[in-house]
Design a protein around this motif. Structure first.
Motif, PDB file in Angstrom:
ATOM      1  N   MET A   1       0.837  -1.173   0.000  1.00 56.48           N
ATOM      2  CA  MET A   1       0.000   0.000   0.000  1.00 56.48           C
ATOM      3  C   MET A   1       0.886   1.241   0.000  1.00 56.48           C
ATOM      4  SD  MET A   1      -2.719   1.413   2.835  1.00 56.48           S
ATOM      5  CE  MET A   1      -3.706  -0.033   2.774  1.00 56.48           C
ATOM      6  N   ASN A   2       0.550   2.141  -0.870  1.00 57.55           N
ATOM      7  CA  ASN A   2       1.284   3.395  -0.988  1.00 57.55           C
ATOM      8  C   ASN A   2       0.711   4.392   0.019  1.00 57.55           C
ATOM      9  OD1 ASN A   2       2.657   5.656  -1.937  1.00 57.55           O
ATOM     10  ND2 ASN A   2       2.505   4.990  -4.049  1.00 57.55           N
ATOM     11  N   GLN A   3       1.553   4.917   0.925  1.00 55.76           N
ATOM     12  CA  GLN A   3       1.100   5.866   1.934  1.00 55.76           C
ATOM     13  C   GLN A   3       1.595   7.263   1.595  1.00 55.76           C
ATOM     14  OE1 GLN A   3       2.578   3.945   5.513  1.00 55.76           O
ATOM     15  NE2 GLN A   3       0.497   3.249   5.953  1.00 55.76           N
ATOM     16  N   ILE A   4       0.682   8.240   1.698  1.00 56.82           N
ATOM     17  CA  ILE A   4       0.983   9.621   1.342  1.00 56.82           C
ATOM     18  C   ILE A   4       0.646  10.517   2.529  1.00 56.82           C
ATOM     19  CG2 ILE A   4       0.448  11.500  -0.257  1.00 56.82           C
ATOM     20  CD1 ILE A   4      -0.677   9.154  -2.110  1.00 56.82           C
ATOM     21  N   ASN A  27      -3.521  -1.362  -5.953  1.00 55.65           N
ATOM     22  CA  ASN A  27      -4.925  -1.539  -5.610  1.00 55.65           C
ATOM     23  C   ASN A  27      -5.344  -0.759  -4.371  1.00 55.65           C
ATOM     24  OD1 ASN A  27      -5.580  -3.263  -7.741  1.00 55.65           O
ATOM     25  ND2 ASN A  27      -4.793  -5.029  -6.638  1.00 55.65           N
ATOM     26  N   ALA A  28      -4.377  -0.245  -3.609  1.00 54.72           N
ATOM     27  CA  ALA A  28      -4.722   0.455  -2.371  1.00 54.72           C
ATOM     28  C   ALA A  28      -3.732   1.588  -2.088  1.00 54.72           C
ATOM     29  CB  ALA A  28      -4.733  -0.516  -1.208  1.00 54.72           C
ATOM     30  N   TYR A  29      -4.282   2.660  -1.542  1.00 55.79           N
ATOM     31  CA  TYR A  29      -3.489   3.829  -1.152  1.00 55.79           C
ATOM     32  C   TYR A  29      -4.045   4.345   0.160  1.00 55.79           C
ATOM     33  CZ  TYR A  29      -2.488   3.665  -6.127  1.00 55.79           C
ATOM     34  OH  TYR A  29      -2.137   3.239  -7.370  1.00 55.79           O
ATOM     35  N   GLU A  30      -3.207   5.059   0.898  1.00 58.54           N
ATOM     36  CA  GLU A  30      -3.652   5.720   2.113  1.00 58.54           C
ATOM     37  C   GLU A  30      -3.073   7.124   2.091  1.00 58.54           C
ATOM     38  OE1 GLU A  30      -3.998   3.740   6.170  1.00 58.54           O
ATOM     39  OE2 GLU A  30      -2.190   4.969   6.389  1.00 58.54           O
ATOM     40  N   TYR A  45     -11.817  12.763  -6.353  1.00 61.28           N
ATOM     41  CA  TYR A  45     -10.879  12.320  -7.394  1.00 61.28           C
ATOM     42  C   TYR A  45     -10.753  10.796  -7.406  1.00 61.28           C
ATOM     43  CZ  TYR A  45      -6.726  11.530 -10.127  1.00 61.28           C
ATOM     44  OH  TYR A  45      -5.851  11.052 -11.074  1.00 61.28           O
ATOM     45  N   ALA A  46     -10.569  10.206  -6.234  1.00 55.74           N
ATOM     46  CA  ALA A  46     -10.414   8.748  -6.155  1.00 55.74           C
ATOM     47  C   ALA A  46     -11.663   8.044  -6.670  1.00 55.74           C
ATOM     48  CB  ALA A  46     -10.111   8.327  -4.722  1.00 55.74           C
ATOM     49  N   GLY A  47     -12.835   8.565  -6.317  1.00 55.92           N
ATOM     50  CA  GLY A  47     -14.080   7.981  -6.798  1.00 55.92           C
ATOM     51  C   GLY A  47     -14.188   8.044  -8.308  1.00 55.92           C
ATOM     52  N   SER A  65      -8.534   5.798   3.274  1.00 54.74           N
ATOM     53  CA  SER A  65      -8.114   4.501   2.722  1.00 54.74           C
ATOM     54  C   SER A  65      -8.803   4.341   1.390  1.00 54.74           C
ATOM     55  CB  SER A  65      -8.488   3.376   3.671  1.00 54.74           C
ATOM     56  OG  SER A  65      -7.823   3.536   4.907  1.00 54.74           O
ATOM     57  N   ILE A  66      -8.006   4.189   0.353  1.00 59.10           N
ATOM     58  CA  ILE A  66      -8.506   4.171  -1.015  1.00 59.10           C
ATOM     59  C   ILE A  66      -8.207   2.795  -1.605  1.00 59.10           C
ATOM     60  CG2 ILE A  66      -8.280   5.273  -3.286  1.00 59.10           C
ATOM     61  CD1 ILE A  66      -7.236   7.763  -1.664  1.00 59.10           C
ATOM     62  N   THR A  67      -9.259   2.084  -2.010  1.00 59.01           N
ATOM     63  CA  THR A  67      -9.081   0.727  -2.538  1.00 59.01           C
ATOM     64  C   THR A  67      -9.846   0.540  -3.835  1.00 59.01           C
ATOM     65  OG1 THR A  67     -10.924  -0.060  -1.190  1.00 59.01           O
ATOM     66  CG2 THR A  67      -8.711  -0.322  -0.266  1.00 59.01           C
ATOM     67  N   LYS A  68      -9.359  -0.385  -4.656  1.00 58.04           N
ATOM     68  CA  LYS A  68     -10.005  -0.730  -5.938  1.00 58.04           C
ATOM     69  C   LYS A  68     -11.195  -1.600  -5.670  1.00 58.04           C
ATOM     70  CE  LYS A  68      -8.766   0.303 -10.158  1.00 58.04           C
ATOM     71  NZ  LYS A  68      -9.432   1.273 -10.913  1.00 58.04           N
TER      72      LYS A  68
END
Length: 68
Positions: A1-4, A27-30, A45-47, A65-68
């Motif tokens: 997971m990519n964390q920002i 598939n996932a970002y935070e 944007y994520a949506g 938490s952003i997931t596919k």
């Protein structure tokens, strides 16, 4: 997971950081932001990119938490 960590940044910087991270096609970002405008813009944007977003708030900071 990519964390920002985008705390202290105002829009459009958090969205730009997420967009750049999404180039990795994970598939996932935070992402952590500290204002409501950034939370709303990152969520939108994520949506639009086809991701689902869940958000938690703690001490005025939002962790998305952003997931596919």
């Amino acid at each position: 997971m990519n964390q920002i960590d985008a705390r202290g940044l105002s829009c459009p910087e958090p969205v730009v950081m997420l967009r750049k991270a999404m180039m990795t096609k994970e598939n996932a970002y935070e992402i952590i932001v500290d204002n409501k405008a950034s939370r709303e813009n990152v969520t939108r944007y994520a949506g639009n990119q086809g991701y689902k977003v869940s958000c938690t708030e703690e001490n005025g900071e939002f962790t998305l938490s952003i997931t596919k």
